[in-house]
Design a protein around this motif. Sequence first.
Motif, mmCIF file in Angstrom:
data_model
loop_
_atom_site.group_PDB
_atom_site.id
_atom_site.type_symbol
_atom_site.label_atom_id
_atom_site.label_comp_id
_atom_site.label_asym_id
_atom_site.label_seq_id
_atom_site.Cartn_x
_atom_site.Cartn_y
_atom_site.Cartn_z
ATOM 1 N N LEU A 103 0.646 -1.166 0.109
ATOM 2 C CA LEU A 103 -0.183 -0.111 0.068
ATOM 3 C C LEU A 103 0.946 1.393 0.044
ATOM 4 C CD1 LEU A 103 -2.830 -0.896 2.386
ATOM 5 C CD2 LEU A 103 -3.189 -0.655 0.114
ATOM 6 N N GLU A 104 1.950 1.412 0.998
ATOM 7 C CA GLU A 104 2.867 2.388 0.791
ATOM 8 C C GLU A 104 3.568 2.699 -0.404
ATOM 9 O OE1 GLU A 104 5.426 1.856 3.904
ATOM 10 O OE2 GLU A 104 4.279 2.079 5.846
ATOM 11 N N LEU A 105 4.132 1.444 -1.162
ATOM 12 C CA LEU A 105 4.586 1.611 -2.281
ATOM 13 C C LEU A 105 3.461 2.315 -3.416
ATOM 14 C CD1 LEU A 105 6.652 -1.619 -2.499
ATOM 15 C CD2 LEU A 105 7.661 0.768 -2.029
ATOM 16 N N GLN A 106 2.321 1.606 -3.354
ATOM 17 C CA GLN A 106 1.368 2.149 -4.445
ATOM 18 C C GLN A 106 0.972 3.661 -4.214
ATOM 19 O OE1 GLN A 106 0.130 0.118 -6.611
ATOM 20 N NE2 GLN A 106 -1.059 1.979 -7.466
ATOM 21 N N LYS A 107 1.059 4.108 -2.823
ATOM 22 C CA LYS A 107 0.712 5.494 -2.641
ATOM 23 C C LYS A 107 1.955 6.371 -3.153
ATOM 24 C CE LYS A 107 -2.142 4.846 1.461
ATOM 25 N NZ LYS A 107 -2.154 5.104 3.141
ATOM 26 N N GLN A 108 3.060 5.911 -2.958
ATOM 27 C CA GLN A 108 4.393 6.397 -3.359
ATOM 28 C C GLN A 108 4.411 6.633 -5.092
ATOM 29 O OE1 GLN A 108 7.926 4.606 -1.848
ATOM 30 N NE2 GLN A 108 7.356 5.454 0.329
#
Length: 601
Positions: free
Chosen positions: A267-272
């Motif tokens: 999720l964090e990577l997707q947000k970034q």
Amino acid sequence: MSSIQSRTRSTRRMASQSTLSASSAATAAAVASSVRITRSKKLASTTSLSNSTSSSVTSASAIQQGQAKRRAALEDLSNVHKIAALGSSSTKGYKKMPAKKMVMADKQQQQPPLDSQQQQQQQQLPLQVQSNGNSITTDISTASLKPQRQQHRSTRSTRSKQSFNVHNSSIPSINTTSTITATATATTTTTTTTNSSSISSSILPLKRRAEDHSSTSSSSSSSTHDNNNNTSNDHNDKTNDRLNINTTTNDANENNNTLRLRYEKELELQKQHDQLLVEQVEQQQQQQLLVETRAAKRARTQPWDDLDAEDIEDPLMVSEYVNDIFDYFYTLERKYMPDPDYMDQQRDLTWETRGVLMDWLVDTHAKLRLLPETLFLAFNIIDRFMTMRVVTLDKIQLVGIAALLIAAKYEEVFPPNTKYFAMLTDENFKEDEILSAERFLLQVLSYELSYPNPLNFLRRISKADNYDVRTRSFGKYFLEVACLDHRQLRYPPSRVAAAAMFLSRRIANAETDDMENLEWTANLEHYSGDVSEAELMPIVRLFVDFLSEREVRHVALFKKYASRRFFKASVVARQWAKENYREVMELSSDEERAATGLGDE
């Protein structure tokens, strides 16, 4: 007298002959009885063999009958041996007939013929007993009987126990056959052995009984031990099952935690990734808007001349793509601009320290005879690095020389060896330290070195000035002055290059009083990136303020451009700035002074 002696001798001879014949007859009768016993045993063994192969249930009773018959045979043999011993003692001194020949003769006389049923049973014997004369031979040697005897000893006790406890217990036919065969062979061989062999054969049943007893006791103890082991194994299995259940539960929890953490990271990577996409889209939109705005201006008025059309046949000028290239430069230059106030986070450094470092790099760059683009890229690397990291005073020179090394490798065709950079630092830093600093700077900057060099914008603008060499030399001097003056870090390189060209034209044409050469024409405005004269004046005032100082603080830069090669640009520019300082500064406002820091130097 002689007749009496002869009669006595004849009487004795007759007595001895009668005694001899009696003993021989007794011996022959004993041997015949032993042969009959052997034949009856053979028939009994054959019968038991057929019965054992037909039904495995009666094998235990056959074994018991064989043991009883074997004991009876041993008793008969002992009686025979006693009679033979008496006969041998009475006929001592006379030549005896061998017992083997006597048995053969008696067998030829007294052995009855076998009927068809007995012949078939004899053929079915596993030992294939053959009668050669009066002797009995077998195809199985004593060595081959040993493993069968050992196998019979080990299995006899367990089979007898199973036959009494279980009514229909299955006994392998091969083991039963080998047992009866071994018994028949042992009985056959005992008829032709000596006294020592008969004694050893009489002892065998006692040993076998002891072995049976020991094997039975060992089997019972082993069964008890196996039961205990089975109980303990069941308990261990239950314990292991509980541990396995706990382990499975723990593994499931760990897997759930791992999946949750992985999902959170995704999720964090997707947000970034989404954020980067948004930023890229915004940059593209800004770039597209800028291009459209400039295209609209060109289409609306177009007061400038298309100077690129003159270079349409020169492939090195890439006139077909030059507008797209510089549009990209205008967008890219703001990405590589450092923080103009980064010195606030530096504890040991000041702007004066930075000016000293930049002036030393100008001198080092001149000694190594590097390209001008190398120097401007080195300045940009230093400012961007100190924007991101805090540098101590004892490492500021290492940062500068490492930045110059990186720029030389990026711009030069043949960059100098690292040992020359180490020598230029007066051996304050070794080659390994310089290379280590180089790697660290590149990691901090993420290897982003596509800095739009201000010299590229100056050359683009110089095209609208007919490539005047003297004006461009003054412009190069002002670009290096802008690199040493920290107040100009807030302006993009394209605008600084335009202001340098504007001031260079004023100073270079001051003696001619040609107003046409002093104006900021439409061509100059277009090829400078559509920058008007009003937008250039704040930067021009910073140049004049820097050049009008009483003392020259950056000696290396001043000496470099004081030569005839650069038309003594530093000397002429400094003299003009002092003469026209008031005229230029009167047009500045208080807001401009506060925004640009005019007068701080």
